[in-house]
Scaffold this motif. Sequence first.
Motif, PDB file in Angstrom:
ATOM      1  N   VAL A   1       1.007  -1.126   0.019  1.00  0.00           N
ATOM      2  CA  VAL A   1      -0.218  -0.047   0.070  1.00  0.00           C
ATOM      3  C   VAL A   1       0.933   1.078  -0.115  1.00  0.00           C
ATOM      4  CG1 VAL A   1      -1.596   1.107   1.312  1.00  0.00           C
ATOM      5  CG2 VAL A   1      -1.750  -1.282   1.114  1.00  0.00           C
ATOM      6  N   ARG A   2       0.631   2.201  -0.986  1.00  0.00           N
ATOM      7  CA  ARG A   2       1.496   3.217  -1.068  1.00  0.00           C
ATOM      8  C   ARG A   2       0.633   4.254  -1.098  1.00  0.00           C
ATOM      9  NH1 ARG A   2       6.714   5.049  -3.934  1.00  0.00           N
ATOM     10  NH2 ARG A   2       6.149   6.998  -4.581  1.00  0.00           N
ATOM     11  N   LEU A   3       1.177   5.530  -0.112  1.00  0.00           N
ATOM     12  CA  LEU A   3       0.097   6.572   0.015  1.00  0.00           C
ATOM     13  C   LEU A   3       1.085   7.835   0.539  1.00  0.00           C
ATOM     14  CD1 LEU A   3      -0.125   6.804   3.506  1.00  0.00           C
ATOM     15  CD2 LEU A   3      -1.702   4.904   2.837  1.00  0.00           C
ATOM     16  N   HIS A   4       0.423   9.248  -0.074  1.00  0.00           N
ATOM     17  CA  HIS A   4       1.210  10.249   0.386  1.00  0.00           C
ATOM     18  C   HIS A   4       0.546  11.040   1.368  1.00  0.00           C
ATOM     19  CE1 HIS A   4       3.980  13.515  -0.518  1.00  0.00           C
ATOM     20  NE2 HIS A   4       2.943  14.285  -0.473  1.00  0.00           N
ATOM     21  N   ILE A   5       1.131  11.434   2.320  1.00  0.00           N
ATOM     22  CA  ILE A   5       0.674  12.234   3.591  1.00  0.00           C
ATOM     23  C   ILE A   5       1.174  13.436   3.563  1.00  0.00           C
ATOM     24  CG2 ILE A   5       0.508  12.371   6.153  1.00  0.00           C
ATOM     25  CD1 ILE A   5       1.016   9.112   6.113  1.00  0.00           C
ATOM     26  N   TYR A   6       0.227  14.589   3.459  1.00  0.00           N
ATOM     27  CA  TYR A   6       0.443  16.122   3.362  1.00  0.00           C
ATOM     28  C   TYR A   6       0.025  16.821   4.552  1.00  0.00           C
ATOM     29  CZ  TYR A   6       0.790  20.805   1.107  1.00  0.00           C
ATOM     30  OH  TYR A   6       0.697  21.971   0.928  1.00  0.00           O
ATOM     31  N   VAL A   7       0.799  17.516   5.288  1.00  0.00           N
ATOM     32  CA  VAL A   7       0.192  18.624   6.191  1.00  0.00           C
ATOM     33  C   VAL A   7       0.412  19.862   5.781  1.00  0.00           C
ATOM     34  CG1 VAL A   7       0.640  19.441   8.449  1.00  0.00           C
ATOM     35  CG2 VAL A   7       0.595  16.979   8.318  1.00  0.00           C
ATOM     36  N   ASP A   8       1.783  20.333   5.272  1.00  0.00           N
ATOM     37  CA  ASP A   8       1.986  21.656   4.187  1.00  0.00           C
ATOM     38  C   ASP A   8       3.198  21.305   3.526  1.00  0.00           C
ATOM     39  OD1 ASP A   8       4.192  21.404   6.210  1.00  0.00           O
ATOM     40  OD2 ASP A   8       3.280  22.803   7.591  1.00  0.00           O
ATOM     41  N   ASP A   9       3.651  22.161   2.767  1.00  0.00           N
ATOM     42  CA  ASP A   9       4.674  22.107   2.055  1.00  0.00           C
ATOM     43  C   ASP A   9       6.157  21.231   2.384  1.00  0.00           C
ATOM     44  OD1 ASP A   9       2.999  22.976  -0.067  1.00  0.00           O
ATOM     45  OD2 ASP A   9       3.875  24.930  -0.313  1.00  0.00           O
TER      46      ASP A   9
ATOM     47  N   ARG B   1       5.855  19.422   5.552  1.00  0.00           N
ATOM     48  CA  ARG B   1       5.654  18.360   6.270  1.00  0.00           C
ATOM     49  C   ARG B   1       4.945  17.312   5.446  1.00  0.00           C
ATOM     50  NH1 ARG B   1       2.951  20.252  11.435  1.00  0.00           N
ATOM     51  NH2 ARG B   1       2.585  21.987  10.247  1.00  0.00           N
ATOM     52  N   GLN B   2       5.701  16.687   4.700  1.00  0.00           N
ATOM     53  CA  GLN B   2       4.842  15.586   3.943  1.00  0.00           C
ATOM     54  C   GLN B   2       5.725  14.295   3.677  1.00  0.00           C
ATOM     55  OE1 GLN B   2       4.317  16.862  -0.309  1.00  0.00           O
ATOM     56  NE2 GLN B   2       5.525  18.669   0.171  1.00  0.00           N
ATOM     57  N   MET B   3       5.132  13.220   3.320  1.00  0.00           N
ATOM     58  CA  MET B   3       5.990  12.058   3.325  1.00  0.00           C
ATOM     59  C   MET B   3       5.115  10.897   2.591  1.00  0.00           C
ATOM     60  SD  MET B   3       5.757  10.042   7.055  1.00  0.00           S
ATOM     61  CE  MET B   3       6.581  11.373   8.018  1.00  0.00           C
ATOM     62  N   THR B   4       5.931  10.218   1.892  1.00  0.00           N
ATOM     63  CA  THR B   4       5.172   8.924   0.952  1.00  0.00           C
ATOM     64  C   THR B   4       5.579   7.977   2.170  1.00  0.00           C
ATOM     65  OG1 THR B   4       5.587   9.969  -1.005  1.00  0.00           O
ATOM     66  CG2 THR B   4       5.183   7.695  -1.140  1.00  0.00           C
ATOM     67  N   ALA B   5       4.558   7.109   2.391  1.00  0.00           N
ATOM     68  CA  ALA B   5       4.714   5.695   3.100  1.00  0.00           C
ATOM     69  C   ALA B   5       4.330   4.676   2.166  1.00  0.00           C
ATOM     70  CB  ALA B   5       3.780   5.841   4.292  1.00  0.00           C
ATOM     71  N   VAL B   6       5.300   3.667   2.369  1.00  0.00           N
ATOM     72  CA  VAL B   6       5.013   2.145   1.585  1.00  0.00           C
ATOM     73  C   VAL B   6       4.842   1.185   2.687  1.00  0.00           C
ATOM     74  CG1 VAL B   6       6.152   0.585   0.089  1.00  0.00           C
ATOM     75  CG2 VAL B   6       6.208   3.138  -0.362  1.00  0.00           C
ATOM     76  N   MET B   7       3.892   0.514   2.619  1.00  0.00           N
ATOM     77  CA  MET B   7       3.488  -0.491   3.669  1.00  0.00           C
ATOM     78  C   MET B   7       3.491  -1.837   3.068  1.00  0.00           C
ATOM     79  SD  MET B   7       1.026   1.473   6.346  1.00  0.00           S
ATOM     80  CE  MET B   7       1.342   3.237   6.437  1.00  0.00           C
ATOM     81  N   GLN B   8       4.494  -2.690   3.515  1.00  0.00           N
ATOM     82  CA  GLN B   8       4.245  -4.098   2.836  1.00  0.00           C
ATOM     83  C   GLN B   8       4.016  -5.124   4.050  1.00  0.00           C
ATOM     84  OE1 GLN B   8       8.463  -4.441   2.019  1.00  0.00           O
ATOM     85  NE2 GLN B   8       8.323  -3.459  -0.255  1.00  0.00           N
ATOM     86  N   PHE B   9       3.399  -6.056   3.345  1.00  0.00           N
ATOM     87  CA  PHE B   9       2.664  -7.076   4.017  1.00  0.00           C
ATOM     88  C   PHE B   9       3.623  -8.392   4.170  1.00  0.00           C
ATOM     89  CE2 PHE B   9      -0.656  -4.767   2.295  1.00  0.00           C
ATOM     90  CZ  PHE B   9      -1.372  -4.233   3.232  1.00  0.00           C
TER      91      PHE B   9
END
Length: 151
Positions: A35-43, A45-53
């Motif tokens: 599962v890959r997603l992008h988390i954005y708070v402001d310009d 503070r943001q990150m991409t998270a990749v979660m593997q099972f």
Amino acid sequence: MANNREILMSELEQIKQKVPSIEGVTLEACLPEIVRLHIYVDDMRQMTAVMQFLENYPTEPVVVELKSKTLTEKLLDGVVKVCDAEARKYIGQKQVVLMVHFLKQFLIDNPLCIVNDEVGKVKKELLSDEDKCKLMQSSSQILLKIKEEEY
């Protein structure tokens, strides 16, 4: 009782339903592998998270990998370690949505995370043992008490 594959497929459906409704979170991929997603708070503070099972998920914690153009690798590595500990609390449960909320809240609660390296450099190179540096995350302030020669 459902097997691990059925639990995973059920969680993927839950992710597709819940994650798009979380403000500042964009679902980029939702597959049985990752599962890959992008988390954005402001310009900044943001990150991409990749979660593997892992094969035995959810009886094993989800594996989290973080990437960011604005946050340092050192900070991301520390957050990954905290994520690993947090995911272990939810073994046997659906973990991804909980981890997304955890990561988003981390970015919100730690506005000074974007200056992590700079603060570390100030502490290491400019402050003496008598000096103090205090981060006040809630008000986004850094308090420096410098006592050079007791002046």
